[in-house]
Structures are given as structure tokens and as C-alpha cells.
Design a protein around this motif. Structure first.
Motif, PDB file in Angstrom:
ATOM      1  N   LEU A   1       0.843  -1.198   0.000  1.00 46.85           N
ATOM      2  CA  LEU A   1       0.000   0.000   0.000  1.00 46.85           C
ATOM      3  C   LEU A   1       0.880   1.250   0.000  1.00 46.85           C
ATOM      4  O   LEU A   1       0.673   2.162  -0.803  1.00 46.85           O
ATOM      5  CB  LEU A   1      -0.923  -0.014   1.223  1.00 46.85           C
ATOM      6  CG  LEU A   1      -1.767   1.227   1.479  1.00 46.85           C
ATOM      7  CD1 LEU A   1      -2.661   1.555   0.295  1.00 46.85           C
ATOM      8  CD2 LEU A   1      -2.588   1.038   2.751  1.00 46.85           C
ATOM      9  N   LYS A   2       1.875   1.271   0.857  1.00 48.91           N
ATOM     10  CA  LYS A   2       2.790   2.418   0.925  1.00 48.91           C
ATOM     11  C   LYS A   2       3.488   2.623  -0.413  1.00 48.91           C
ATOM     12  O   LYS A   2       3.559   3.743  -0.921  1.00 48.91           O
ATOM     13  CB  LYS A   2       3.816   2.191   2.034  1.00 48.91           C
ATOM     14  CG  LYS A   2       4.817   3.310   2.176  1.00 48.91           C
ATOM     15  CD  LYS A   2       5.780   3.036   3.310  1.00 48.91           C
ATOM     16  CE  LYS A   2       6.801   4.142   3.429  1.00 48.91           C
ATOM     17  NZ  LYS A   2       7.734   3.908   4.542  1.00 48.91           N
ATOM     18  N   GLU A   3       3.977   1.541  -0.997  1.00 52.66           N
ATOM     19  CA  GLU A   3       4.661   1.602  -2.292  1.00 52.66           C
ATOM     20  C   GLU A   3       3.757   2.206  -3.367  1.00 52.66           C
ATOM     21  O   GLU A   3       4.177   3.074  -4.130  1.00 52.66           O
ATOM     22  CB  GLU A   3       5.089   0.189  -2.688  1.00 52.66           C
ATOM     23  CG  GLU A   3       5.752   0.066  -4.035  1.00 52.66           C
ATOM     24  CD  GLU A   3       6.006  -1.407  -4.365  1.00 52.66           C
ATOM     25  OE1 GLU A   3       5.564  -1.842  -5.444  1.00 52.66           O
ATOM     26  OE2 GLU A   3       6.627  -2.100  -3.550  1.00 52.66           O
ATOM     27  N   ARG A   4       2.520   1.767  -3.426  1.00 50.75           N
ATOM     28  CA  ARG A   4       1.590   2.283  -4.441  1.00 50.75           C
ATOM     29  C   ARG A   4       1.258   3.753  -4.213  1.00 50.75           C
ATOM     30  O   ARG A   4       1.173   4.528  -5.169  1.00 50.75           O
ATOM     31  CB  ARG A   4       0.315   1.435  -4.472  1.00 50.75           C
ATOM     32  CG  ARG A   4       0.542   0.076  -5.093  1.00 50.75           C
ATOM     33  CD  ARG A   4      -0.700  -0.777  -5.076  1.00 50.75           C
ATOM     34  NE  ARG A   4      -1.714  -0.265  -5.993  1.00 50.75           N
ATOM     35  CZ  ARG A   4      -2.931  -0.808  -6.097  1.00 50.75           C
ATOM     36  NH1 ARG A   4      -3.273  -1.849  -5.346  1.00 50.75           N
ATOM     37  NH2 ARG A   4      -3.807  -0.303  -6.947  1.00 50.75           N
ATOM     38  N   LEU A   5       1.062   4.146  -2.975  1.00 53.14           N
ATOM     39  CA  LEU A   5       0.769   5.546  -2.672  1.00 53.14           C
ATOM     40  C   LEU A   5       1.923   6.451  -3.080  1.00 53.14           C
ATOM     41  O   LEU A   5       1.719   7.520  -3.663  1.00 53.14           O
ATOM     42  CB  LEU A   5       0.473   5.713  -1.180  1.00 53.14           C
ATOM     43  CG  LEU A   5      -0.845   5.126  -0.679  1.00 53.14           C
ATOM     44  CD1 LEU A   5      -0.879   5.125   0.833  1.00 53.14           C
ATOM     45  CD2 LEU A   5      -2.031   5.878  -1.254  1.00 53.14           C
TER      46      LEU A   5
ATOM     47  N   ARG B   1       4.384   5.710  -5.313  1.00 47.73           N
ATOM     48  CA  ARG B   1       4.605   5.651  -6.762  1.00 47.73           C
ATOM     49  C   ARG B   1       3.604   6.521  -7.516  1.00 47.73           C
ATOM     50  O   ARG B   1       3.952   7.176  -8.497  1.00 47.73           O
ATOM     51  CB  ARG B   1       4.533   4.198  -7.255  1.00 47.73           C
ATOM     52  CG  ARG B   1       4.942   4.063  -8.729  1.00 47.73           C
ATOM     53  CD  ARG B   1       4.973   2.628  -9.219  1.00 47.73           C
ATOM     54  NE  ARG B   1       3.685   1.984  -9.015  1.00 47.73           N
ATOM     55  CZ  ARG B   1       3.512   0.840  -8.351  1.00 47.73           C
ATOM     56  NH1 ARG B   1       4.525   0.197  -7.832  1.00 47.73           N
ATOM     57  NH2 ARG B   1       2.312   0.334  -8.206  1.00 47.73           N
ATOM     58  N   ALA B   2       2.378   6.572  -7.049  1.00 48.07           N
ATOM     59  CA  ALA B   2       1.352   7.403  -7.698  1.00 48.07           C
ATOM     60  C   ALA B   2       1.461   8.869  -7.282  1.00 48.07           C
ATOM     61  O   ALA B   2       0.664   9.698  -7.727  1.00 48.07           O
ATOM     62  CB  ALA B   2      -0.042   6.866  -7.370  1.00 48.07           C
ATOM     63  N   GLU B   3       2.420   9.163  -6.435  1.00 48.68           N
ATOM     64  CA  GLU B   3       2.653  10.517  -5.931  1.00 48.68           C
ATOM     65  C   GLU B   3       1.427  11.093  -5.229  1.00 48.68           C
ATOM     66  O   GLU B   3       1.123  12.283  -5.319  1.00 48.68           O
ATOM     67  CB  GLU B   3       3.151  11.442  -7.041  1.00 48.68           C
ATOM     68  CG  GLU B   3       4.493  10.990  -7.607  1.00 48.68           C
ATOM     69  CD  GLU B   3       5.005  11.871  -8.718  1.00 48.68           C
ATOM     70  OE1 GLU B   3       4.284  12.779  -9.183  1.00 48.68           O
ATOM     71  OE2 GLU B   3       6.168  11.659  -9.118  1.00 48.68           O
ATOM     72  N   LEU B   4       0.710  10.211  -4.525  1.00 46.86           N
ATOM     73  CA  LEU B   4      -0.439  10.643  -3.740  1.00 46.86           C
ATOM     74  C   LEU B   4      -0.002  11.208  -2.397  1.00 46.86           C
ATOM     75  O   LEU B   4      -0.757  11.910  -1.738  1.00 46.86           O
ATOM     76  CB  LEU B   4      -1.404   9.477  -3.528  1.00 46.86           C
ATOM     77  CG  LEU B   4      -2.094   9.000  -4.806  1.00 46.86           C
ATOM     78  CD1 LEU B   4      -2.779   7.674  -4.592  1.00 46.86           C
ATOM     79  CD2 LEU B   4      -3.086  10.055  -5.272  1.00 46.86           C
ATOM     80  N   CYS B   5       1.209  10.869  -2.004  1.00 47.73           N
ATOM     81  CA  CYS B   5       1.767  11.406  -0.773  1.00 47.73           C
ATOM     82  C   CYS B   5       3.275  11.209  -0.795  1.00 47.73           C
ATOM     83  O   CYS B   5       3.805  10.430  -1.588  1.00 47.73           O
ATOM     84  CB  CYS B   5       1.155  10.733   0.453  1.00 47.73           C
ATOM     85  SG  CYS B   5       1.493   8.988   0.570  1.00 47.73           S
ATOM     86  N   SER B   6       3.924  11.931   0.071  1.00 44.79           N
ATOM     87  CA  SER B   6       5.361  11.731   0.269  1.00 44.79           C
ATOM     88  C   SER B   6       5.519  10.879   1.530  1.00 44.79           C
ATOM     89  O   SER B   6       4.579  10.758   2.321  1.00 44.79           O
ATOM     90  CB  SER B   6       6.052  13.083   0.432  1.00 44.79           C
ATOM     91  OG  SER B   6       5.569  13.728   1.588  1.00 44.79           O
TER      92      SER B   6
ATOM     93  N   GLU C   1     -10.239  -0.250  -4.910  1.00 44.74           N
ATOM     94  CA  GLU C   1     -10.933   0.628  -5.860  1.00 44.74           C
ATOM     95  C   GLU C   1     -10.468   2.076  -5.720  1.00 44.74           C
ATOM     96  O   GLU C   1     -10.237   2.758  -6.717  1.00 44.74           O
ATOM     97  CB  GLU C   1     -12.446   0.541  -5.687  1.00 44.74           C
ATOM     98  CG  GLU C   1     -13.172   1.352  -6.741  1.00 44.74           C
ATOM     99  CD  GLU C   1     -14.664   1.123  -6.739  1.00 44.74           C
ATOM    100  OE1 GLU C   1     -15.390   2.080  -6.402  1.00 44.74           O
ATOM    101  OE2 GLU C   1     -15.090   0.015  -7.095  1.00 44.74           O
ATOM    102  N   GLU C   2     -10.331   2.540  -4.495  1.00 45.13           N
ATOM    103  CA  GLU C   2      -9.859   3.908  -4.265  1.00 45.13           C
ATOM    104  C   GLU C   2      -8.442   4.092  -4.811  1.00 45.13           C
ATOM    105  O   GLU C   2      -8.159   5.081  -5.484  1.00 45.13           O
ATOM    106  CB  GLU C   2      -9.890   4.244  -2.767  1.00 45.13           C
ATOM    107  CG  GLU C   2     -11.261   4.481  -2.221  1.00 45.13           C
ATOM    108  CD  GLU C   2     -11.887   5.791  -2.684  1.00 45.13           C
ATOM    109  OE1 GLU C   2     -11.222   6.844  -2.636  1.00 45.13           O
ATOM    110  OE2 GLU C   2     -13.057   5.754  -3.102  1.00 45.13           O
ATOM    111  N   LEU C   3      -7.577   3.145  -4.531  1.00 43.11           N
ATOM    112  CA  LEU C   3      -6.190   3.229  -5.015  1.00 43.11           C
ATOM    113  C   LEU C   3      -6.137   3.242  -6.538  1.00 43.11           C
ATOM    114  O   LEU C   3      -5.434   4.057  -7.135  1.00 43.11           O
ATOM    115  CB  LEU C   3      -5.389   2.040  -4.507  1.00 43.11           C
ATOM    116  CG  LEU C   3      -4.628   2.212  -3.209  1.00 43.11           C
ATOM    117  CD1 LEU C   3      -4.115   0.879  -2.711  1.00 43.11           C
ATOM    118  CD2 LEU C   3      -3.504   3.204  -3.360  1.00 43.11           C
ATOM    119  N   THR C   4      -6.864   2.344  -7.155  1.00 36.89           N
ATOM    120  CA  THR C   4      -6.865   2.250  -8.617  1.00 36.89           C
ATOM    121  C   THR C   4      -7.366   3.548  -9.239  1.00 36.89           C
ATOM    122  O   THR C   4      -6.773   4.050 -10.197  1.00 36.89           O
ATOM    123  CB  THR C   4      -7.705   1.042  -9.080  1.00 36.89           C
ATOM    124  OG1 THR C   4      -7.137  -0.144  -8.513  1.00 36.89           O
ATOM    125  CG2 THR C   4      -7.737   0.925 -10.588  1.00 36.89           C
ATOM    126  N   ALA C   5      -8.427   4.118  -8.686  1.00 34.86           N
ATOM    127  CA  ALA C   5      -8.965   5.380  -9.213  1.00 34.86           C
ATOM    128  C   ALA C   5      -7.941   6.501  -9.085  1.00 34.86           C
ATOM    129  O   ALA C   5      -7.730   7.272 -10.026  1.00 34.86           O
ATOM    130  CB  ALA C   5     -10.253   5.751  -8.499  1.00 34.86           C
TER     131      ALA C   5
END
Length: 150
Positions: free
Chosen positions: A7-11, A13-18, A139-143
Motif C-alpha cells: 500500500l505504501k509503495e503504491r501511494l 509511486r502514484a505521488e499521492l503522498c510523500s 478501488e480507491e487506489l486504482t482510481a
């Protein structure tokens, strides 16, 4: 459910957070949340809160989802919906999108972990929308990942 590392990796990588914007709930806060729910909460939900329960950058920034705001959501929702429909007694509201969409668990054994939704578009009914918090989170992550890719 996403493992916290994934989860951390995906967040990130998508630059949703630092990395410094990721703030999980402490064990004390998790116990407080369960005390507020008056019943054990789904394990996948608690696992996610341990990583993102207090803050996760832009991820789910359009929701009242994070600690401590989530502690008041069930009572607030009961008041909001009182004129149209009664929130089931075994409910724990964990997310509110502008008072127009509300997501909650039913904590009875029969419904444990399933996620239900109330929407201002259909104010006199609840709908089961996910079988687990993990499905909702995916679903939230994918969106968010798709938006970040645009």
C-alpha cells in the motif's frame, strides 16, 4: 487487502503522498476507534489504519476518513439521516464524502466486514457496495492511480 508495504509503495509511486505525509494510527488510537465502534472492527480496516489512519497526503482527501474525525462520523450520520432512514444499530461509519455519500460497516457477525453505502441520490435505502475494506481500498487506489497517470 493490500499489505502495508505494498500500500505504501503504491501511494508513493502514484505521488499521492510523500513518505513524511504517511501517518498511521498508534495502537492506542486503534483501541480508541474500536471502543467508539463498540465492537471489533474488520482486521483489514485496522491494518490499513495502522499505515494511513491519520494522514495519507492527497489519498482519500475528499473523505472524512482520518483519525480523529472518524470518531464522530456514526453519531453525525445518525443525526443527518434521521428524517429519511435509520442507520442500523450495528453500524460504524468510517467515511463521509461531503454528507452526500456515507460508507459504513455493519458489525454484526452476519455482515462483518461488508461495506454499505448511503447516498443523497437514494436517501431512503442502503446498498452493499463491497465485501471487504480491502475491496474498497483497492478501488480507491486504482482510481487515484489512474488520475495520477493522466
Amino acid at each position: 487487502m493490500q499489505k502495508p508495504e505494498r500500500l505504501k509503495e503504491r501511494l508513493l509511486r502514484a505521488e499521492l503522498c510523500s513518505p513524511d505525509e504517511l501517518k498511521g494510527c498508534s495502537q492506542k488510537q486503534l483501541r480508541e476507534i474500536e471502543k467508539c465502534a463498540r465492537a471489533p472492527l474488520p482486521a483489514d480496516y485496522l491494518e490499513a489504519l495502522s499505515l494511513i489512519g491519520c494522514h495519507a497526503g492527497d489519498f482519500m482527501g475528499d473523505l472524512d476518513f482520518f483519525y480523529p474525525a472518524m470518531l464522530a462520523l456514526t453519531d453525525r450520520t445518525r443525526e443527518l439521516l434521521a428524517e429519511s432512514i435509520s442507520l442500523p444499530e450495528d453500524s460504524f461509519v468510517f467515511a463521509d464524502r461531503y454528507g452526500e455519500q456515507i460508507l459504513f460497516f455493519r458489525l454484526s457477525e452476519k455482515q462483518k466486514g461488508a461495506i454499505f453505502k448511503w447516498s443523497a441520490e437514494e436517501p431512503e435505502q442502503f446498498s452493499k457496495v463491497f465485501n471487504s475494506f480491502g475491496e474498497f481500498l483497492e478501488e480507491e487506489l486504482t482510481a487515484h492511480e489512474m488520475q495520477a497517470g493522466d
